[in-house]
Design an enzyme around this catalytic site. Structure first.
Site, PDB file in Angstrom:
ATOM      1  N   SER A 213       0.982  -1.371   0.053  1.00  0.00           N
ATOM      2  CA  SER A 213       0.021   0.022   0.057  1.00  0.00           C
ATOM      3  C   SER A 213       0.891   1.161  -0.062  1.00  0.00           C
ATOM      4  O   SER A 213       1.734   1.415  -0.792  1.00  0.00           O
ATOM      5  CB  SER A 213      -0.899  -0.155   1.289  1.00  0.00           C
TER       6      SER A 213
ATOM      7  N   LYS B   5       4.179   2.086  -2.140  1.00  0.00           N
ATOM      8  CA  LYS B   5       4.723   3.162  -2.995  1.00  0.00           C
ATOM      9  C   LYS B   5       6.209   3.531  -2.536  1.00  0.00           C
ATOM     10  O   LYS B   5       7.183   3.973  -3.359  1.00  0.00           O
ATOM     11  CB  LYS B   5       3.614   4.543  -2.903  1.00  0.00           C
TER      12      LYS B   5
ATOM     13  N   HIS C 131      -7.750  -5.757  -0.596  1.00  0.00           N
ATOM     14  CA  HIS C 131      -6.630  -4.976  -0.131  1.00  0.00           C
ATOM     15  C   HIS C 131      -5.694  -5.633   0.902  1.00  0.00           C
ATOM     16  O   HIS C 131      -6.219  -5.431   2.031  1.00  0.00           O
ATOM     17  CB  HIS C 131      -6.962  -3.570  -0.009  1.00  0.00           C
TER      18      HIS C 131
ATOM     19  N   TRP D 109      -9.747   0.521  -6.017  1.00  0.00           N
ATOM     20  CA  TRP D 109      -9.200   1.610  -5.477  1.00  0.00           C
ATOM     21  C   TRP D 109      -7.751   1.730  -5.851  1.00  0.00           C
ATOM     22  O   TRP D 109      -7.288   2.949  -6.242  1.00  0.00           O
ATOM     23  CB  TRP D 109      -9.263   1.676  -3.921  1.00  0.00           C
TER      24      TRP D 109
HETATM   25  C1  GCU Z   1      -5.376   5.009   1.393  1.00  0.00           C
HETATM   26  C2  GCU Z   1      -4.761   5.559   0.193  1.00  0.00           C
HETATM   27  C3  GCU Z   1      -3.706   4.587  -0.475  1.00  0.00           C
HETATM   28  C4  GCU Z   1      -2.979   3.829   0.386  1.00  0.00           C
HETATM   29  C5  GCU Z   1      -3.295   3.260   1.406  1.00  0.00           C
HETATM   30  C6  GCU Z   1      -2.625   2.864   2.467  1.00  0.00           C
HETATM   31  O1  GCU Z   1      -6.174   4.007   1.003  1.00  0.00           O
HETATM   32  O2  GCU Z   1      -5.880   6.250  -0.459  1.00  0.00           O
HETATM   33  O3  GCU Z   1      -3.214   5.382  -1.520  1.00  0.00           O
HETATM   34  O4  GCU Z   1      -2.344   2.956  -0.493  1.00  0.00           O
HETATM   35  O5  GCU Z   1      -4.569   4.155   2.204  1.00  0.00           O
HETATM   36  O6  GCU Z   1      -1.487   2.972   2.560  1.00  0.00           O
HETATM   37  O7  GCU Z   1      -3.111   2.038   3.235  1.00  0.00           O
END
Ligand code: GCU
Length: 504
Positions: free
Chosen positions: A343, A347, A485, A434
């Site tokens: 998540s 990144k 997710h 998402w």
């Molecule tokens: C949120 C956010 C995502 C991210 C995620 C996480 O959903 O919108 O971009 O990847 O949190 O890191 O938990």
């Protein structure tokens, strides 16, 4: 100006301020959430839209989950309230616009044009590997300038102290084959210090092992049930179970252990190293003062600096400091470091991997917007939405593309390309719309020419494979796990197959 006209303007402005305030109340309620799937753990509805706090992508847009400000600390409460007013006043009156609702229509998403990952600033294509180092630098500058921000150039002293060296205790049993080490890593500069607790599991029966390293969301104690693992003392999100007033308690032990299947990874001969991301930079918008930002107060000191480093850049920089330690640690193969993240930390893994070539393999799990997925598809989470919900993750320049993705002259496939020729694995989950699974796959696909330039094989597929059917025999691997997710054993099993195939 006539009075009635002035009154009408004031009334309209007031309505906009109220609307904006509601928006910011909602956005701040999500801001800093260190892992929203925690709602699931605490009995909430399973969410396919991870950042949305609701049960589905569209529900999320109603902004359902409101966190009362009373849960925040006093100082934070005051700053949140004043920021709300300030931003509401400015945002409401000046912009007076809402973020576009998320798009889940493939016909709309596929309407974009990407540049080649081999194209330089004037569109000229590089043709040989010799041109790669300069081209890679160009790509990294592009992302530092337009999206994540530049990490500091100044050096920091990295000191390490072993605070524990023993055998793992998992599921109540001493594990003779698993060595557990806890290291306090101190980053020091100009009289300031940041401490990162690094937890390392390594196979006792191997002189040296390749190591998966990644940050965790809730503290090292959350990653296994080993009672000897130190409870994090860094900031934690109070919405997570076992956290009281932003501090972890014993009740948080092992509550994300399904994401770190230590025994199964160690069984295959790999080591695992993890640290709490909050040790590096607590995940809320504090104007870039706490965490490692505080070690470099002079570095692009204006909070509004267009390419100042945001939290993702800070976490990635922190991963490199941990690599400084790990590459010298007995029992860890310095050529076998693999960075992994889920998540927002996926990144982070991509940005860390792109910058630091010591990470020989990079794994992005469900990293979505600002990670592996293509922003210009505007599918699921958009640039505007991520910049609004998490204003501290990226730099200010990235906000130029809020609802203007068509004006982006770059995209995330170039980030994947910047990792070439090192192997990269991209994992998605079928319910995680998402994060745009197809956009994540397509980044890998479109990065492939950078791998071919090096005589390596990229990812041919342009369509999602069936669930639980990994693809990619070369240097880019991909799978679409069935489900939500999350980071699960299935994902790790595929990472390990891929790692093995690539010589780790
Ligand atoms: C949120 C956010 C995502 C991210 C995620 C996480 O959903 O919108 O971009 O990847 O949190 O890191 O938990």
């Amino acid at each position: 100006m006539q009075w009635p006209f002035t009154i009408a303007i004031v009334l309209v402005a007031l309505v906009l301020v109220v609307l904006k305030l509601r928006r910011f109340w909602f956005e701040f309620s999500r801001l800093g959430s260190s892992d929203l799937s925690d709602q699931e753990a605490s009995g909430g509805t399973k969410s396919s839209c991870y950042g949305c706090s609701g049960s589905s992508a569209s529900e999320s847009d109603l902004g359902i989950r409101i966190k009362p400000l009373v849960q925040l600390g006093d100082k934070r409460k005051r700053s949140v309230v004043s920021m709300c007013f300030l931003q509401a006043a400015v945002g409401g009156v000046v912009y007076g616009q809402e973020i576009r609702p998320p798009n889940y229509d493939e016909a709309i998403a596929s309407n974009y044009k990407l540049g080649s990952v081999l194209a330089g600033p004037q569109g000229e294509l590089i043709e040989s590997k010799d041109q790669w180092p300069a081209h890679r630098k160009y790509l990294l500058d592009l992302f530092a300038d337009q999206e994540y921000g530049y990490g500091p150039q100044g050096s920091v002293e990295v000191r390490m102290e072993v605070i524990d060296d023993g055998q793992a205790v998992l599921a109540g049993e001493v594990q003779a084959g698993i060595r557990r080490r806890q290291l306090a890593v101190y980053l020091e500069r100009n009289g300031k210090q940041v401490r990162i607790d690094l937890l390392v599991w390594s196979p006792s029966d191997r002189p040296i092992a390749s190591c998966f390293m990644g940050l965790n969301f809730r503290g090292n104690q959350s990653t296994s049930d080993d009672p000897k693992v130190r409870l994090t003392s860094s900031w934690c999100d109070s919405r997570n179970p076992g956290v009281v007033e932003n501090r972890a308690t014993e009740a948080s032990r092992a509550n994300q252990s399904e994401r770190w299947p230590i025994a199964q990874i160690l069984e295959r001969g790999y080591a695992v190293a993890t640290a709490h991301y909050s040790d590096i930079d607590p995940d809320y918008d504090d104007g870039f003062e706490n965490g490692v930002h505080g070690l470099f107060p002079e570095h692009r000191s204006d909070a509004e600096h267009p390419n100042r480093w945001g939290s993702i850049a800070a976490w990635a920089w922190g991963l490199s400091r941990l690599a400084d330690v790990l590459e010298k640690l007995e029992g860890i193969d310095p050529k076998g470091l693999m960075v992994v993240g889920h998540s927002r930390l996926g990144k982070t893994a991509l940005w860390a991997g792109a910058n630091d070539e010591r990470f020989g393999l990079v794994v992005s799990n469900n990293s979505g917007c600002g990670g592996a997925s293509l922003s210009q598809r505007v599918y699921g989470e958009s640039v505007a939405r991520i910049n609004t919900s998490f204003p501290h993750w990226f730099n200010r320049n990235f906000r130029k593309y809020n609802d203007r993705e068509d004006q982006m002259h770059f995209d995330q496939h170039q980030l994947i390309a910047a990792i070439a020729p090192r192997p990269v694995y991209i994992a998605s989950a079928s319910n995680d719309k998402w994060a745009d699974p197809l956009g994540e796959l397509l980044s890998g696909h479109h990065a492939s020419s950078a791998y071919r330039l090096h005589g390596k094989q990229g990812l041919d597929a342009q369509e999602l494979p069936a669930v639980n059917t990994p693809i990619g025999d070369g240097s880019i691997g991909y799978h679409l796990r069935q489900g939500d997710h999350d980071l699960l054993l299935y994902d790790w099993q595929q990472f390990m197959v891929f790692a093995k195939r690539n010589g780790f």
